[in-house]
Structures are given as C-alpha cells and as structure tokens.
Design a protein around this motif. Structure first.
Motif, PDB file in Angstrom:
ATOM      1  N   VAL A   9      16.484   2.633  -0.643  1.00 48.04           N
ATOM      2  CA  VAL A   9      15.452   2.972  -1.615  1.00 48.04           C
ATOM      3  C   VAL A   9      14.238   2.096  -1.353  1.00 48.04           C
ATOM      4  CG1 VAL A   9      14.894   3.063  -4.077  1.00 48.04           C
ATOM      5  CG2 VAL A   9      17.249   3.514  -3.304  1.00 48.04           C
ATOM      6  N   THR A  10      13.074   2.707  -1.303  1.00 43.18           N
ATOM      7  CA  THR A  10      11.830   1.941  -1.275  1.00 43.18           C
ATOM      8  C   THR A  10      11.129   2.197  -2.604  1.00 43.18           C
ATOM      9  OG1 THR A  10      10.668   3.712  -0.106  1.00 43.18           O
ATOM     10  CG2 THR A  10      11.537   1.920   1.233  1.00 43.18           C
ATOM     11  N   LEU A  11      10.550   1.138  -3.132  1.00 42.85           N
ATOM     12  CA  LEU A  11       9.875   1.294  -4.413  1.00 42.85           C
ATOM     13  C   LEU A  11       8.753   0.291  -4.567  1.00 42.85           C
ATOM     14  CD1 LEU A  11      11.127  -1.191  -6.358  1.00 42.85           C
ATOM     15  CD2 LEU A  11      13.026   0.379  -6.456  1.00 42.85           C
ATOM     16  N   HIS A  12       7.857   0.649  -5.459  1.00 47.34           N
ATOM     17  CA  HIS A  12       6.802  -0.257  -5.911  1.00 47.34           C
ATOM     18  C   HIS A  12       7.206  -0.714  -7.304  1.00 47.34           C
ATOM     19  CE1 HIS A  12       3.566   0.108  -2.945  1.00 47.34           C
ATOM     20  NE2 HIS A  12       3.983   1.351  -2.772  1.00 47.34           N
ATOM     21  N   TYR A  13       6.901  -1.963  -7.626  1.00 46.42           N
ATOM     22  CA  TYR A  13       7.211  -2.421  -8.977  1.00 46.42           C
ATOM     23  C   TYR A  13       6.086  -3.266  -9.530  1.00 46.42           C
ATOM     24  CZ  TYR A  13       8.324  -7.123  -7.278  1.00 46.42           C
ATOM     25  OH  TYR A  13       8.238  -8.366  -6.716  1.00 46.42           O
ATOM     26  N   GLU A  14       6.083  -3.329 -10.838  1.00 47.34           N
ATOM     27  CA  GLU A  14       5.243  -4.248 -11.585  1.00 47.34           C
ATOM     28  C   GLU A  14       6.179  -5.026 -12.493  1.00 47.34           C
ATOM     29  OE1 GLU A  14       2.608  -1.607 -13.636  1.00 47.34           O
ATOM     30  OE2 GLU A  14       1.309  -1.362 -11.902  1.00 47.34           O
ATOM     31  N   ASP A  24       3.671 -10.108 -11.593  1.00 50.99           N
ATOM     32  CA  ASP A  24       3.905  -9.818 -10.173  1.00 50.99           C
ATOM     33  C   ASP A  24       3.867  -8.320  -9.970  1.00 50.99           C
ATOM     34  OD1 ASP A  24       4.452 -10.337  -7.470  1.00 50.99           O
ATOM     35  OD2 ASP A  24       6.618 -10.297  -7.775  1.00 50.99           O
ATOM     36  N   LYS A  25       3.459  -7.913  -8.772  1.00 48.46           N
ATOM     37  CA  LYS A  25       3.529  -6.498  -8.408  1.00 48.46           C
ATOM     38  C   LYS A  25       3.538  -6.397  -6.895  1.00 48.46           C
ATOM     39  CE  LYS A  25      -1.230  -4.951  -8.113  1.00 48.46           C
ATOM     40  NZ  LYS A  25      -2.139  -3.914  -8.554  1.00 48.46           N
ATOM     41  N   THR A  26       4.060  -5.296  -6.417  1.00 55.93           N
ATOM     42  CA  THR A  26       4.109  -5.083  -4.976  1.00 55.93           C
ATOM     43  C   THR A  26       2.772  -4.575  -4.473  1.00 55.93           C
ATOM     44  OG1 THR A  26       4.963  -2.847  -5.370  1.00 55.93           O
ATOM     45  CG2 THR A  26       6.591  -4.560  -4.887  1.00 55.93           C
ATOM     46  N   GLU A  27       2.415  -5.026  -3.284  1.00 55.28           N
ATOM     47  CA  GLU A  27       1.277  -4.454  -2.574  1.00 55.28           C
ATOM     48  C   GLU A  27       1.803  -3.397  -1.607  1.00 55.28           C
ATOM     49  OE1 GLU A  27      -1.853  -5.114  -3.375  1.00 55.28           O
ATOM     50  OE2 GLU A  27      -1.192  -6.616  -4.824  1.00 55.28           O
ATOM     51  N   GLU A 154      11.141  -0.872   8.383  1.00 55.63           N
ATOM     52  CA  GLU A 154       9.932  -1.111   7.616  1.00 55.63           C
ATOM     53  C   GLU A 154      10.273  -1.398   6.159  1.00 55.63           C
ATOM     54  OE1 GLU A 154       5.512   0.823   6.955  1.00 55.63           O
ATOM     55  OE2 GLU A 154       7.154   2.147   7.516  1.00 55.63           O
ATOM     56  N   HIS A 155       9.735  -2.474   5.603  1.00 64.40           N
ATOM     57  CA  HIS A 155       9.919  -2.942   4.237  1.00 64.40           C
ATOM     58  C   HIS A 155      11.309  -3.491   3.967  1.00 64.40           C
ATOM     59  CE1 HIS A 155       6.140  -0.940   3.704  1.00 64.40           C
ATOM     60  NE2 HIS A 155       6.672   0.235   3.894  1.00 64.40           N
ATOM     61  N   GLY A 156      12.201  -3.474   4.959  1.00 63.17           N
ATOM     62  CA  GLY A 156      13.553  -4.008   4.801  1.00 63.17           C
ATOM     63  C   GLY A 156      13.717  -5.279   5.604  1.00 63.17           C
TER      64      GLY A 156
END
Length: 159
Positions: A9-14, A24-27, A154-156
């Motif tokens: 799973v890829t995700l953006h979070y705040e 905090d939040k993801t760029e 990527e992202h992992g």
C-alpha cells in the motif's frame, strides 16, 4: 484492487495533534506491506483493510496505539563533559540500554548549569494523534517482499 493481507500500500498522510494542528505530512507517498508486518500502526492498518485507491481513512489514536506513553525513566540528567563540546538542544545521541542491551536514541531537551537533560522517549510519546491517510496505490506484494516482511522499490525499503 482492495487492500488485503500481503498487498503493498502506498499512501499520503497528515498527522495532527490534539488541538488539530498539523504536525507532519508526507511530501512523497510512503509504502508498507499490509497484513501485520508492523509497517504501520495496527489500528491504522485495520482501518485501511478493504480500502482502495482514493479512499480516505481518518482515525485518532491514543498514546498506547501510537507512540506510547511517556516513560519518566527515559529522561536523564547527564554532565556536559560526556558530550561533544558543541552539544545543543535538539541534538540526538545513541546509547545502550544497560537493562535490555537495546540502542536508544536520546534527544537533548535542555542544557543548564553544566548539565544536559536527555530524553529517550519518542518526541510524540504521550500524545493523542489524528491520522488522515489517502490511499495512493495498492498492488500485490512479491514473494520476496512477503519473505522480507516489508515493501521494496519506490517509496519502500531498498537493499
């Protein structure tokens, strides 16, 4: 594809504090292996189960479900002569825990009277945290990812 065990799973979070202030939040999206591999807080993982790309999960975690409670025994006062001469508030140092043998990361929180106060607690320990996550991608994990217990690429995690 919906999120299920052994999916990446890829995700953006705040992340917000108890006053709803963004802390905090993801760029870039983060990636984790779903299904009990400790890549994300368990209650967040539970809330993401069955979700698909574009879905949003918004949950509040107690300290026990997030970064833990403050542990007073992890706050220590140390003489300044055990630190480098340029020690400043905010610096971080590793130290061995004499009881467990684990390596702890201590943050310098104050300096006064020839002493430094260091804290081995996570900076967000003791706080209720609200997470708002948007699912960016879902795919089946590779056999290697399942064997290693984390997402690759990527992202992992990169080896």
């Amino acid at each position: 594809m919906n999120i299920e065990k052994n999916s990446v799973v890829t995700l953006h979070y705040e992340m917000y504090d108890v006053n709803n202030e963004l802390i905090d939040k993801t760029e870039e999206p983060i990636a984790y292996l779903h299904g009990g591999y400790d890549g994300i807080f368990p209650l967040m993982e539970e809330a993401l189960q069955g979700k698909a790309v574009g879905d949003v999960v918004d949950i509040t975690l107690s300290p026990d479900d997030a970064f833990g409670e403050q542990e007073p025994e992890l706050v220590r006062v140390e003489p300044l002569d055990v630190f480098p001469t340029d020690v400043e508030v905010g610096m971080m140092f590793e130290a061995d825990d004499p009881e467990t043998g684990d390596v702890l990361v201590y943050r310098v929180t104050d300096i006064a009277d020839g002493k430094a106060i260091v804290d081995g607690n996570h900076p967000l320990a003791g706080m209720r945290i609200r997470f708002k996550a948007t699912v960016d991608g879902v795919r089946a994990a590779t056999e290697e990812e399942v064997t290693h217990g984390h997402a690759h690429g990527e992202h992992g995690h990169h080896h």
